[in-house]
Design an enzyme around this catalytic site. Structure first.
Site, short mmCIF file in Angstrom:
data_model
loop_
_atom_site.label_atom_id
_atom_site.label_comp_id
_atom_site.label_asym_id
_atom_site.label_seq_id
_atom_site.Cartn_x
_atom_site.Cartn_y
_atom_site.Cartn_z
N LYS B 291 52.17 21.17 18.17
CA LYS B 291 52.34 21.05 19.62
C LYS B 291 51.92 19.68 20.15
CE LYS B 291 53.78 25.25 20.66
NZ LYS B 291 55.13 25.45 21.21
N GLU B 313 52.03 25.73 30.38
CA GLU B 313 51.84 27.14 30.04
C GLU B 313 51.39 27.18 28.59
OE1 GLU B 313 54.66 25.56 29.66
OE2 GLU B 313 54.91 26.04 27.54
N SER B 580 53.64 25.18 10.60
CA SER B 580 53.53 24.58 11.93
C SER B 580 52.10 24.49 12.44
CB SER B 580 54.39 25.37 12.91
OG SER B 580 54.00 26.72 12.90
#
Lengths: 256, 598
Positions: B291, B313, B580
Site C-alpha cells: 500500500k 479509507e 502483498s
C-alpha cells in the site's frame, strides 16, 4: 404538456419538496404526496433509497436506511405511483442514484416513469459527461433529466451544463452533502445570480435550505427552493405541519 | 469508433496491408487508380468477409453499376458524378454520395442527398473523384450534418487524420493519395493511417475519459467533478515529469526500502513438486505491505496540488497505516475512515495509525466495513474538497484513481519483470496475486499484460464459499454496476442495492472490483479464481513453515491458489506469487482461528 413546463410559466417562486419513498412504509407515500400537494408545494421529488448514498447527509441517509429495511425498491415505488387514482396536480420527480436504474434497466426505468406520470428525474451521481447513458431514453418519454450545478462547478462546465439544461437547474447551495447549514454566504448569492443569468430554465436552490431566513437571503437570486432534510425529518417526527410556514414563506406573493 | 476506408487499391500487397481497414475502395471511373471488374474480383478474394468492398463510379449507368456489384462482388457503391436521385435510390446496395465542398452552399446540397452516406471531399482537379486537396473542415461546423452518415475524405494522411476526426467526428474516414508515395500506394503508410485512427482513438478513450472497455468513468456528484478533473490534469502533468518520477523513486528506495527481492521459494517448490516458485516480497516494504507505494505517489501529488490535508479509507488498516506514515513523513494532516467491524479485527493497526498522528474515524453505517469507510471518506472529501486530497487505497473510484493507483503500484510488476529476466533469462509462465479492490494485482499484472504467454491469475476471497451468502468474490459472482465513482462488477441484489461482502481478510472484504480488472476479466486476459477463508488459513501455515514467511491473510489467498495451480504445471515452468503483505497485523486472527496448532 410536461408539468415542468407549466411550472416554469406560472411565474411564482417554486417550492420543491423532497421525500424519501417508503420512509415509514411505502403506504405512507400517497398520504405524504397528498399532504404536500394540499399544503401548496410546487413539485415533489421522490427519493429512492440506496445502500451507498454518498451525496446525502445523515438525515436522508437514515431515512433511506429505514426505507430499505421496509424492503422498498425502485420497482415498488414506480408501481405505487402507477397505482394512484387521485389527481396529482403538481409535477413529480424521481431522485435516484444511478445503480438502481442500471439494475432496473435504463430504458425500462424511463418507460415506467413515463407510465407513472413522472415529469423529471434527478440522478446525482450521473455527471453531465455521462448523461447520454440516460438522456435518449428519458427524451423518448418526454421526461426531463435535471442537471445539478454547484459552487465548485467551473465556468466552462457551467456553460456546458446550462447549455443543455432542461426542466430546471438544481443549484447546490453548499459545497458538501445534503443537510442543514446555518450560514448562507454572500458567495452563494453571487453564485446563484451567475447561474440564473446564464440559465435558459428556472434555477432552484437546494442542499441546505431549512429556514425562512435562507429563503429571504436568496429570494431575489433564484426561481425556487428545494427542501429535503427538513421535510424528511418532520415527516419522521410526525410534525410535518411545522414545515408549512416555510412553504408559505416561499410560495406567497412578495412585493419587491 | 471511426471506421477507415482505404481507396484506390490496385495491388494485392496493398490489400493485405489494409487488412485492418473497415472498407476497401475500387475505382471503376477513369483515373490513374482505375481497375477492371476482373482485377477487382481478384483482389477482393484477399479481403476479409466483414470488410466492405466499395466501388467508386462517376456518372455510370445503373446497368454498369449493377454488373460491377455482381461481378466483384461489391457491398457498397460510391458515386462521384452528377447522379440523379432516381439512380441513387435504384441501387440495391447502400450508396455513398460524394460532394466537393467549396462553400456553405455545397454543404446545403449535401444535406439533401438521398444516399445512405455522404462523403465530403475537396474539389477535384484532373478527374472527378477527389483530388487529394485538403478541404476546409470548418465548413462543416454548425452545418448540423448527421455524423452517423458522414464520411470525410480530401487530403487526409496519417499526420492529419486525427485532427480531422476530432473536428468532424465522422462515421468513416476515406484516404487514397494520403497513403501513397510517388503516385503509388505505400503499405507502411496504409498501416500507419489505420493505426492512427484505430489504436490512437482507443488509447485516448481510455486515457481521456478513464474507461477500460465499458468499465470506469467518473460517476460522482457534481460537487466532486472539479476536484476529480483537477486531479486528472495534475496527474497527467506529473506522469510525464522526470522530476516527479525521480522524487517518487527516491522515496521508494530510501524510505520504503525498494527494490524488494524476488525470492526463490526452494522448499515450497520441492513440496509442491511443480514449477519453480518465486515470491515477490511486498511484505518487506516499510509498513508491511504494498500500500505504501501508492500512498507516497499520491501524497507527493497532493502536495504539488497545494493540498496538505489527506483523507483516506482503510479496510485491513494497511492502507490507513501507510497513509498515516506518509502523512507523518511529509507533515500532512490525516483523517482515516475505518469500519467499526474492521477496527475490532485490526486493533493493532488502529493504534499504529493513532501513534503516527492520524485521526481514525469509526464508521458504524451499513456493514461497517471497507465499502462504508469509502462512502464516509467520499462524503468527507465532498465537504472539504478545496484543501483536501482523497488518497484512495485501491485501484477503485472515479478516473483518474484506477489509472493512477495502477501506475504507482506498477513498480511491483516492473521490478518482477527485471528480476525474473535476470534470474531465469525468461518471463514466468504464471503470476498470481490476490484481489480485493485489486491494487497489488493490477500493479503486478500491468507490466505483463502485453506478454500473452504469461498466464495472469487474480485470486478473490470466497469467504465461507462462493455459493454461500458470505463471500467477496466479485468477479466470480458479481454483476455490472456503479459504486464509488466507477462502473465495475459488484455484489448487489436485484434492486441494485450493494450487498455486504464477507472475508476473513479485512483487505479483501469489498463488494466491488477495480474497473480495469473487470475489463481484463471480460476480455479473458486475466483469470479470476476464488479461495475460501479456510484455504487461506491453511496457506498461512504452509508458507510460514516452508519459507519462514508469515503472510498477510490477503496474500494467503494468492498462495493457496498457487498451491492448486502448481499441480497443473511442470518442473520446467516458472510461477511468481505476489506476497502483498506480511502477517503481523493478522496475528490476533491467526491466534484465534489456529488455536491448538501444534
Amino acid at each position: 404538456m410536461n408539468r415542468l413546463e407549466q411550472l416554469k410559466s406560472s411565474g411564482n417562486k417554486a417550492f420543491v419538496a423532497y421525500i424519501m419513498a417508503g420512509d415509514g412504509g411505502l403506504g405512507r407515500l400517497k398520504e405524504q404526496v397528498q399532504y404536500l400537494q394540499k399544503a401548496g408545494v410546487t413539485a415533489i421529488e421522490i427519493g429512492i433509497p440506496f445502500s451507498d448514498p454518498v451525496a446525502d447527509g445523515p438525515t436522508i441517509e437514515a431515512a433511506g436506511n429505514r426505507a430499505l429495511k421496509q424492503g422498498v425498491t425502485l420497482q415498488k415505488v414506480l408501481e405505487e405511483l402507477q397505482s394512484w387514482t387521485f389527481q396529482v396536480e403538481i409535477p413529480l420527480l424521481v431522485m435516484t442514484y444511478l445503480n438502481p436504474v442500471l439494475r432496473f434497466g435504463v430504458e425500462r426505468f424511463a418507460t415506467e416513469c413515463g407510465k407513472a406520470g413522472v415529469s423529471g428525474v434527478i440522478i446525482p451521481d450521473l455527471p453531465f459527461e455521462h448523461k447520454q447513458l440516460v438522456q435518449p431514453y428519458v427524451d423518448k418519454e418526454g421526461i426531463k433529466l435535471i442537471q445539478l450545478v454547484t459552487l465548485t462547478t467551473t465556468d466552462v462546465r457551467l456553460n456546458d451544463i446550462l447549455g443543455e439544461a432542461e426542466g430546471f437547474v438544481y443549484a447546490v447551495t453548499v459545497k458538501g452533502i445534503t443537510g442543514s447549514r446555518d450560514e448562507m454566504s454572500e458567495e452563494v448569492k453571487a453564485f446563484m445570480r451567475k447561474v440564473r443569468e446564464k440559465s435558459p430554465v428556472p434555477v432552484y436552490a437546494g442542499f441546505g435550505i431549512s429556514k425562512s431566513s435562507h429563503v429571504d437571503l436568496l429570494r431575489d437570486d433564484v426561481d425556487g427552493f428545494i427542501v429535503g432534510s427538513a421535510i424528511v425529518e418532520a415527516f419522521n417526527d410526525n410534525r410535518i405541519e411545522e414545515i408549512e410556514p416555510l412553504i408559505h414563506a416561499v410560495t406567497a406573493a412578495h412585493s419587491v | 469508433m471511426t471506421k477507415v476506408k482505404i481507396c484506390g487499391l490496385k495491388e494485392e500487397q496493398h490489400v493485405q496491408a489494409a487488412k485492418r481497414a473497415d472498407a476497401i475502395g475500387f475505382v471503376f471511373a477513369p483515373s490513374k487508380r482505375q481497375v477492371t471488374i476482373e482485377q477487382a474480383a481478384q483482389l477482393a478474394k484477399h479481403i476479409p468477409a466483414d470488410t466492405d468492398k466499395i466501388g467508386v463510379f462517376v456518372n455510370a449507368s445503373l446497368e454498369e453499376i449493377e454488373d460491377t456489384i455482381a461481378g466483384v462482388p461489391l457491398t457498397m457503391v460510391q458515386l462521384h458524378g452528377d447522379e440523379p436521385d432516381e439512380l441513387v435510390e435504384a441501387i440495391r446496395v447502400p450508396v455513398i454520395q460524394a460532394f466537393s465542398i467549396r462553400t456553405k452552399e455545397d454543404v446545403d446540397q449535401l444535406k439533401k442527398s438521398r444516399a445512405d452516406y455522404v462523403l465530403v471531399d475537396a474539389p477535384g482537379t484532373d478527374y472527378r473523384g477527389g483530388s487529394g486537396n485538403v478541404f476546409d473542415w470548418t465548413l462543416l461546423d454548425g452545418a448540423d450534418i448527421d455524423s452517423s452518415r458522414l464520411i470525410v475524405a480530401g487530403g487526409l494522411n496519417p499526420e492529419n487524420v486525427h485532427a480531422a476526426i476530432g473536428q468532424t467526428a465522422p462515421y468513416m474516414v476515406d484516404v487514397s493519395s494520403g497513403v501513397e508515395t510517388e503516385g503509388r500506394k505505400d503499405s507502411s503508410k496504409i498501416q500507419e493511417f489505420i493505426k492512427q485512427v484505430k489504436d490512437d482513438s482507443m488509447e485516448q478513450t481510455i486515457e481521456k475519459t478513464g474507461f477500460f472497455g465499458k468499465y470506469g468513468g467518473q460517476f460522482v456528484p457534481e460537487t466532486l467533478m472539479k476536484a476529480v478533473k483537477e486531479l486528472e490534469d495534475a496527474y497527467n502533468e506529473v506522469k510525464e515529469d522526470p522530476e516527479f518520477q525521480k522524487e517518487y523513486h527516491h522515496y521508494l528506495s530510501e524510505y520504503v526500502g525498494r527494490e524488494q527481492p524476488l525470492t526463490f521459494a526452494k522448499r515450497m517448490t520441492e513440496a509442491l513438486g511443480g514449477p519453480k516458485i518465486y515470491l515477490k516480497r511486498e511484505d518487506l516494504n516499510h509498513t508491511g505491505a504494498h500500500k505504501v507505494n501508492n500512498a507516497i505517489g499520491q501524497a507527493l501529488l497532493a502536495m504539488r496540488m497545494g493540498k496538505r490535508k489527506i483523507v483516506a479509507e482503510t479496510g485491513a488498516g494497511q492502507h490507513g497505516v501507510a497513509t498515516a506514515t506518509i502523512c507523518a513523513l511529509f507533515d500532512l494532516e490525516c483523517v482515516i475512515f475505518m469500519g467499526e467491524e474492521d477496527i475490532k479485527r485490526q486493533q493493532l493497526n488502529v493504534f499504529r495509525m493513532k501513534l503516527l498522528g492520524a485521526r481514525v474515524e469509526s464508521v458504524t453505517k451499513g456493514s461497517a466495513t471497507l465499502k462504508d469507510a469509502v462512502n464516509e471518506a467520499l462524503r468527507y472529501w465532498v465537504a472539504n474538497v478545496e484543501d483536501t486530497h482523497y488518497l484512495i487505497g485501491s485501484a477503485l473510484g472515479p478516473h483518474p484513481f484506477p489509472t493512477m493507483v495502477r501506475d504507482f503500484q506498477s513498480v511491483i510488476g516492473e521490478e518482477t519483470k527485471r528480476q525474473i529476466l535476470d534470474k531465469e533469462g525468461r518471463l514466468p509462465d504464471a503470476i498470481l496475486a490476490c484481489v480485493g479492490g485489486g491494487s497489488n494485482a493490477i500493479g503486478m499484472f500491468y507490466p505483463f499484460i502485453q506478454d500473452k504467454d504469461v498466464q495472469l491469475i487474480g485470486v478473490e476471497a470466497a469467504g465461507e464459499g462462493v455459493d454461500t451468502e458470505k463471500h467477496a468474490a466479485t468477479l466470480t459472482k458479481g454483476t455490472e454496476g456503479v459504486l464509488h465513482g466507477a462502473l465495475m462488477k459488484l455484489l448487489q441484489d436485484d434492486a441494485g442495492q450493494v450487498q455486504e461482502a464477507h472475508s476473513i481478510s479485512a483487505g479483501l472484504d469489498y463488494p466491488g472490483i477495480g474497473p480495469e480488472h473487470a475489463h481484463l476479466a471480460d476480455i479473458g486476459r486475466v483469470e479470476y479464481r476464488a479461495i475460501t477463508d479456510e484455504e487461506a488459513l491453511a496457506a498461512v501455515i504452509s508458507m510460514s513453515r516452508l519459507e519462514g514467511i508469515i503472510p498477510a491473510l490477503e496474500s494467503a489467498h494468492a498462495i493457496a491458489e498457487a498451491e492448486k495451480q502448481a499441480k497443473a504445471m511442470t518442473a520446467d515452468q516458472i510461477m511468481v506469487i505476489c506476497v502483498s503483505g506480511r502477517g503481523d497485523k493478522d496475528m490476533a486472527t491467526y491466534a484465534e482461528k489456529l488455536e491448538g496448532l501444534s
